[in-house]
Design an enzyme around this catalytic site. Structure first.
Site, PDB file in Angstrom:
ATOM      1  N   HIS A   1      87.944 121.651  76.871  1.00 59.75           N
ATOM      2  CA  HIS A   1      87.177 120.408  76.725  1.00 59.75           C
ATOM      3  C   HIS A   1      87.489 119.638  78.220  1.00 59.75           C
ATOM      4  CE1 HIS A   1      85.288 116.569  75.388  1.00 59.75           C
ATOM      5  NE2 HIS A   1      84.657 117.683  74.488  1.00 59.75           N
TER       6      HIS A   1
ATOM      7  N   HIS B   1      80.605 119.697  80.081  1.00 58.83           N
ATOM      8  CA  HIS B   1      81.718 119.481  79.576  1.00 58.83           C
ATOM      9  C   HIS B   1      82.756 120.137  78.965  1.00 58.83           C
ATOM     10  CE1 HIS B   1      79.669 118.253  76.233  1.00 58.83           C
ATOM     11  NE2 HIS B   1      80.849 118.013  75.435  1.00 58.83           N
TER      12      HIS B   1
END
Length: 148
Positions: A72, A57
């Protein structure tokens, strides 16, 4: 001067639009975010350098000048434990700017009840050092901001 590229396609927005105070308040550093297209895609390296942290992620690339950029992919996506993400590189790899690092689908992230917005942060930079380049829609690999 470091030119930071958009890691994903979508709409460039300010970090204040990110529903997480760690990003919206600039706690980890200044930058921009991208409201991604809701389709499968690949997140690319925002700068050339070494991948020093790689999670499904999120990832950090550090350039030869020691500057690190955090990408992110979505908010609270750590909770997915990698599901829906495919690593296309490895921690420790050297990458060129624009090289694919992670494949993912923002539509699936959103369908799972999470925000798919992607903060792109100049780690340990001062706010004044970052100049926004992108306005509106960007493609992965387009200039996002410059870091003086």
């Amino acid at each position: 001067m470091t030119t930071v590229l958009a890691p994903v396609a979508g709409a460039a927005v300010g970090l204040v639009a990110v529903p997480d105070p760690v990003f919206s308040e600039g706690i980890v550093g200044p930058g921009l975010a991208i409201e991604p297209m809701r389709e499968p895609g690949r997140a690319v390296a925002p700068i050339a350098g070494k991948i020093v942290k790689l999670h499904p992620h999120a990832f950090v690339v550090v350039g030869d000048d020691g500057r690190g950029v955090l990408v992110h992919l979505g908010i609270d996506t750590v909770q997915l434990k990698g599901e829906g993400f495919e690593l296309l590189a490895s921690e420790g790899d050297r990458v060129r700017a624009g090289q694919p690092v992670v494949a993912w689908n923002p539509a699936e992230v959103e369908a799972g009840g999470r925000c798919p917005v992607c903060p792109v942060v100049a780690l340990d930079a001062v706010k004044e050092a970052v100049t926004r380049i992108a306005e509106g829609q960007v493609r992965a690999g387009d200039e996002l901001f410059r870091w003086a």
